[in-house]
Scaffold this motif. Structure first.
Motif, PDB file in Angstrom:
ATOM      1  N   CYS A  93      11.856   1.818  42.455  1.00 56.62           N
ATOM      2  CA  CYS A  93      11.589   0.909  43.567  1.00 56.62           C
ATOM      3  C   CYS A  93      12.809   0.034  43.814  1.00 56.62           C
ATOM      4  O   CYS A  93      13.610  -0.200  42.918  1.00 56.62           O
ATOM      5  CB  CYS A  93      10.376   0.029  43.291  1.00 56.62           C
ATOM      6  N   ASP A  95      13.118  -3.491  44.260  1.00 61.22           N
ATOM      7  CA  ASP A  95      12.208  -4.612  44.015  1.00 61.22           C
ATOM      8  C   ASP A  95      12.648  -5.846  44.795  1.00 61.22           C
ATOM      9  O   ASP A  95      13.588  -6.537  44.418  1.00 61.22           O
ATOM     10  CB  ASP A  95      12.151  -4.914  42.521  1.00 61.22           C
ATOM     11  N   ARG A  98      13.051  -9.153  43.081  1.00 61.29           N
ATOM     12  CA  ARG A  98      14.099  -9.255  42.065  1.00 61.29           C
ATOM     13  C   ARG A  98      15.454  -8.853  42.650  1.00 61.29           C
ATOM     14  O   ARG A  98      16.225  -8.135  42.028  1.00 61.29           O
ATOM     15  CB  ARG A  98      13.735  -8.394  40.863  1.00 61.29           C
ATOM     16  N   ARG A 106       7.521   1.904  38.347  1.00 56.01           N
ATOM     17  CA  ARG A 106       6.296   1.894  39.152  1.00 56.01           C
ATOM     18  C   ARG A 106       5.464   3.141  38.879  1.00 56.01           C
ATOM     19  O   ARG A 106       5.985   4.244  38.739  1.00 56.01           O
ATOM     20  CB  ARG A 106       6.631   1.812  40.642  1.00 56.01           C
ATOM     21  N   TRP A 112       7.904   0.000  48.712  1.00 57.88           N
ATOM     22  CA  TRP A 112       9.144  -0.325  48.006  1.00 57.88           C
ATOM     23  C   TRP A 112       9.723   0.878  47.249  1.00 57.88           C
ATOM     24  O   TRP A 112      10.881   0.868  46.865  1.00 57.88           O
ATOM     25  CB  TRP A 112       8.924  -1.462  47.021  1.00 57.88           C
TER      26      TRP A 112
END
Length: 172
Positions: A93, A95, A98, A106, A112
């Motif tokens: 992903c 993120d 972050r 995931r 995402w």
């Protein structure tokens, strides 16, 4: 991604393809044979599964040979979209909570975990995250994190270019 690009990738990875460019696998999401991802600087992308605090499971282009952690499967999501599954069985992903760093953490594919695989040149590709940003191997990252994959670029240039290569003899 055009049907021709997907057909090329599936065939390069040993997937049977029908005349319409569709994989002949009966499942709804076709997975490629294992592939590696090579950044523009020649470094191979790794889903670093060792404990690095906030960067555990992060993707980073810093390896010189392919092993299990450098092996991915491309998942055809249809309509030009793909997902990446790492050796730990988790999906990659970008993120957004972050810094859009790419992580292999995931269990399922959602927004995402969805990317467009775009052709920049004959065998050079770019990944565009679902928010429209391009994935780069960031060589300016600090603290031994040079090469960290981050989806934070507005256009695909050198740092956003990758080669996706079939892998033989490595089990993810």
């Amino acid at each position: 991604m055009s049907t021709g690009v997907l057909t090329f990738l599936l065939q390069a990875c040993g997937q049977p393809v029908d005349p319409n460019g569709k994989a002949t696998d009966a499942s709804s999401n076709t997975m490629s044979d294992p592939v590696s991802i090579r950044a523009f600087n020649g470094a191979i992308v790794c889903a670093d599964l060792s404990d690095h605090g906030d960067l555990t499971d992060a993707l980073i282009a810093n390896r010189n040979q392919v092993g299990p952690w450098e092996t991915f499967e491309l998942v055809d999501l249809g309509k030009g979209k793909v997902a990446l599954r790492a050796a730990n069985g988790k999906y990659v992903c970008a993120d957004r909570e972050r810094g859009n760093v790419l992580y292999a953490n995931r269990d399922a594919v959602g927004e995402w975990e969805t990317f467009e695989l775009l052709t920049l040149a004959d065998d050079v590709k770019a990944l565009r995250a679902s928010d429209g940003s391009y994935v780069c191997a960031d060589l300016e990252a600090t603290n031994d994190h040079a090469g960290l994959l981050i989806a934070n670029r507005a256009e695909a240039k050198e740092w956003e270019s990758f080669k996706i290569e079939p892998v033989r003899g490595v089990n993810p």
